[in-house]
Motif scaffolding. Structure first.
Motif, mmCIF file in Angstrom:
data_model
loop_
_atom_site.group_PDB
_atom_site.id
_atom_site.type_symbol
_atom_site.label_atom_id
_atom_site.label_comp_id
_atom_site.label_asym_id
_atom_site.label_seq_id
_atom_site.Cartn_x
_atom_site.Cartn_y
_atom_site.Cartn_z
ATOM 1 N N ASN A 218 0.820 -1.215 0.000
ATOM 2 C CA ASN A 218 0.000 0.000 0.000
ATOM 3 C C ASN A 218 0.851 1.261 0.000
ATOM 4 N N GLU A 219 2.084 1.156 0.520
ATOM 5 C CA GLU A 219 2.963 2.313 0.613
ATOM 6 C C GLU A 219 3.917 2.422 -0.570
ATOM 7 N N LEU A 220 3.793 1.533 -1.538
ATOM 8 C CA LEU A 220 4.584 1.649 -2.763
ATOM 9 C C LEU A 220 3.886 2.649 -3.686
ATOM 10 N N LEU A 221 4.406 3.855 -3.739
ATOM 11 C CA LEU A 221 3.773 4.921 -4.512
ATOM 12 C C LEU A 221 4.046 4.755 -6.003
ATOM 13 N N PHE A 222 3.154 5.283 -6.809
ATOM 14 C CA PHE A 222 3.310 5.354 -8.272
ATOM 15 C C PHE A 222 3.393 3.974 -8.939
ATOM 16 N N LYS A 223 2.877 2.941 -8.277
ATOM 17 C CA LYS A 223 3.008 1.578 -8.826
ATOM 18 C C LYS A 223 2.502 1.487 -10.260
ATOM 19 N N ASN A 224 1.293 1.967 -10.487
ATOM 20 C CA ASN A 224 0.710 1.830 -11.818
ATOM 21 C C ASN A 224 1.493 2.618 -12.865
ATOM 22 N N ASN A 225 1.982 3.795 -12.474
ATOM 23 C CA ASN A 225 2.806 4.588 -13.391
ATOM 24 C C ASN A 225 4.086 3.840 -13.755
ATOM 25 N N ILE A 226 4.699 3.229 -12.750
ATOM 26 C CA ILE A 226 5.958 2.510 -12.978
ATOM 27 C C ILE A 226 5.720 1.286 -13.860
ATOM 28 N N PHE A 227 4.633 0.546 -13.604
ATOM 29 C CA PHE A 227 4.301 -0.585 -14.470
ATOM 30 C C PHE A 227 4.115 -0.123 -15.911
ATOM 31 N N GLY A 228 3.466 1.021 -16.075
ATOM 32 C CA GLY A 228 3.259 1.549 -17.417
ATOM 33 C C GLY A 228 4.571 1.837 -18.138
ATOM 34 N N LEU A 229 5.547 2.397 -17.408
ATOM 35 C CA LEU A 229 6.852 2.688 -18.011
ATOM 36 C C LEU A 229 7.601 1.404 -18.348
ATOM 37 N N MET A 230 7.501 0.399 -17.477
ATOM 38 C CA MET A 230 8.148 -0.881 -17.752
ATOM 39 C C MET A 230 7.572 -1.517 -19.012
ATOM 40 N N ASN A 231 6.254 -1.430 -19.189
ATOM 41 C CA ASN A 231 5.614 -1.998 -20.373
ATOM 42 C C ASN A 231 5.939 -1.203 -21.634
ATOM 43 N N GLU A 232 6.087 0.114 -21.470
ATOM 44 C CA GLU A 232 6.386 0.965 -22.625
ATOM 45 C C GLU A 232 7.814 0.779 -23.105
ATOM 46 N N PHE A 233 8.730 0.524 -22.156
ATOM 47 C CA PHE A 233 10.147 0.406 -22.501
ATOM 48 C C PHE A 233 10.733 -0.896 -21.947
ATOM 49 N N PRO A 234 10.274 -2.039 -22.442
ATOM 50 C CA PRO A 234 10.779 -3.318 -21.933
ATOM 51 C C PRO A 234 12.284 -3.454 -22.162
ATOM 52 N N GLY A 235 12.978 -3.867 -21.102
ATOM 53 C CA GLY A 235 14.423 -4.016 -21.194
ATOM 54 C C GLY A 235 15.188 -2.742 -20.910
ATOM 55 N N LYS A 236 14.554 -1.601 -21.117
ATOM 56 C CA LYS A 236 15.209 -0.319 -20.835
ATOM 57 C C LYS A 236 14.905 0.162 -19.420
ATOM 58 N N ILE A 237 13.641 0.011 -19.004
ATOM 59 C CA ILE A 237 13.240 0.397 -17.650
ATOM 60 C C ILE A 237 12.728 -0.849 -16.938
ATOM 61 N N THR A 238 13.364 -1.199 -15.824
ATOM 62 C CA THR A 238 12.932 -2.344 -15.019
ATOM 63 C C THR A 238 12.866 -1.921 -13.554
ATOM 64 N N SER A 248 -0.433 -8.505 5.074
ATOM 65 C CA SER A 248 -1.551 -9.081 4.317
ATOM 66 C C SER A 248 -1.032 -9.830 3.092
ATOM 67 N N GLN A 249 -1.909 -10.584 2.479
ATOM 68 C CA GLN A 249 -1.562 -11.320 1.267
ATOM 69 C C GLN A 249 -1.276 -10.348 0.119
ATOM 70 N N ILE A 250 -0.184 -10.573 -0.590
ATOM 71 C CA ILE A 250 0.149 -9.739 -1.745
ATOM 72 C C ILE A 250 -0.746 -10.131 -2.909
ATOM 73 N N SER A 251 -1.353 -9.144 -3.537
ATOM 74 C CA SER A 251 -2.294 -9.425 -4.624
ATOM 75 C C SER A 251 -1.589 -10.159 -5.762
ATOM 76 N N GLU A 252 -2.364 -10.940 -6.483
ATOM 77 C CA GLU A 252 -1.808 -11.805 -7.529
ATOM 78 C C GLU A 252 -1.098 -11.007 -8.615
ATOM 79 N N GLU A 253 -1.669 -9.853 -8.990
ATOM 80 C CA GLU A 253 -1.059 -9.076 -10.069
ATOM 81 C C GLU A 253 0.266 -8.440 -9.656
ATOM 82 N N LEU A 254 0.460 -8.245 -8.335
ATOM 83 C CA LEU A 254 1.713 -7.653 -7.862
ATOM 84 C C LEU A 254 2.794 -8.689 -7.565
ATOM 85 N N GLN A 255 2.399 -9.915 -7.308
ATOM 86 C CA GLN A 255 3.346 -10.928 -6.851
ATOM 87 C C GLN A 255 4.597 -11.077 -7.720
ATOM 88 N N PRO A 256 4.474 -11.030 -9.061
ATOM 89 C CA PRO A 256 5.698 -11.198 -9.868
ATOM 90 C C PRO A 256 6.738 -10.100 -9.671
#
Length: 310
Positions: A218-238, A248-256
């Motif tokens: 919950n305290e990981l800020l900008f998660k969705n923005n960061i995922f978007g950048l990783m998808n936009e620039f695969p291999g360049k931004i990780t 609590s249980q980590i949601s399935e979409e975040l686990q990887p």
């Protein structure tokens, strides 16, 4: 790279600032102690102006109006500020002195948006955690759309490569709300990558790896923005997210993307190279530990940049 130290511009009193009378009465105090590469020394929680006296500050103080407020997490508000002064600029990673009318303390908050957003839309963003510190408390309890404040840019912690500079890889290491200046740098990198694809000239950006540690997801800020950048620039931004007190249980979409536990020495060591710059922002003990670790790996001190947030 524009990382050289800049001579001290300010001394210890507010009277030197070309500000309206209401702002001249403000006392300086804030949340950060900023420094460049080199030796770190622990310091008591003194006045913001004292802690940042050797940092660069622009002369211009610009009025700004709040044009957006969102909840980035349960404890962090994200402000969008419209800046009308055309002379107001900043480099990715810098902070602002945050002047609030009728609040006798000035805040110091890292900018979390890219310089490109200011150039294109005349706005910048801050993400501020709720604390008893008067400016942060005001943001969480009294700030509304159209609230008027004033801003001044400062800080020697930034990434601002010029077209002729050699290409580098970046490793960004964030702890908690220390993500703010590093997210600005990450967005700036994305702008370089987009320009490379569309124009084929200018600064040639290599790769950027973000390590981001917080108490829980919950305290990981900008998660969705960061995922978007990783998808936009695969291999360049990780990115590698770490949580240290997840209950609590980590949601399935975040686990990887999530590792439970602190950032490890083994993870960092694999990025050591002569073409890599390291930017660290977070609690002082974290910065001191990681900086010492990098030096033990043989990373030159002039390739390590850090900013402490108390």
């Amino acid at each position: 790279m524009a990382h050289t130290a800049i001579p001290q511009l300010l001394r210890g009193t507010a009277r030197i600032f070309p500000t309206p009378p209401a702002l001249l009465r403000l006392k300086y105090s804030a949340l950060c102690y900023c420094t460049m590469n080199g030796t770190m020394k622990s310091k008591k929680k003194t006045d913001h102006l004292e802690r940042t006296a050797n940092n660069f500050r622009q002369e211009v103080i610009s009025p700004a109006k709040v044009c957006g407020i969102t909840n980035e997490s349960e404890t962090v508000k994200r402000l969008r500020l419209a800046v009308s002064n055309k002379d107001f600029t900043f480099k990715a990673g810098q902070w602002v002195d945050f002047f609030i009318p009728d609040v006798a303390v000035v805040g110091g908050f890292s900018i979390c948006s890219s310089p490109g957003l200011l150039e294109e839309e005349g706005v910048l963003e801050l993400a501020v955690k709720h604390t008893v510190h008067p400016p942060a408390h005001w943001i969480h309890t009294q700030c509304t759309l159209d609230s008027e404040v004033a801003l001044r840019v400062g800080g020697n912690f930034f990434f601002d490569p010029q077209p002729a500079d050699s290409s580098v890889n970046l490793v960004l290491i964030a702890g908690g709300v220390g993500i703010n200046p590093l997210f600005s740098i990450l967005l700036h990198v994305a702008d370089f990558l987009r320009n490379q694809e569309s124009e084929g000239n200018g600064y040639k950006m290599e790769t950027v790896k973000l390590y981001y540690s917080a108490k829980n997801t919950n305290e990981l800020l900008f998660k969705n923005n960061i995922f978007g950048l990783m998808n936009e620039f695969p291999g360049k931004i990780t990115c590698s997210f770490h949580v240290t007190q997840q209950s609590s249980q980590i949601s399935e979409e975040l686990q990887p993307y999530i590792t439970e536990g602190r950032i490890s020495e083994k993870e960092l060591e694999k990025h050591v190279s002569k073409d890599t710059l390291w930017y660290i922002c977070g609690p002082p003990p974290m910065i001191e530990s990681i900086s010492k670790l990098l030096e033990n790996f043989g990373v030159p001190t002039d390739c390590i940049y850090f900013e402490k947030w108390w």
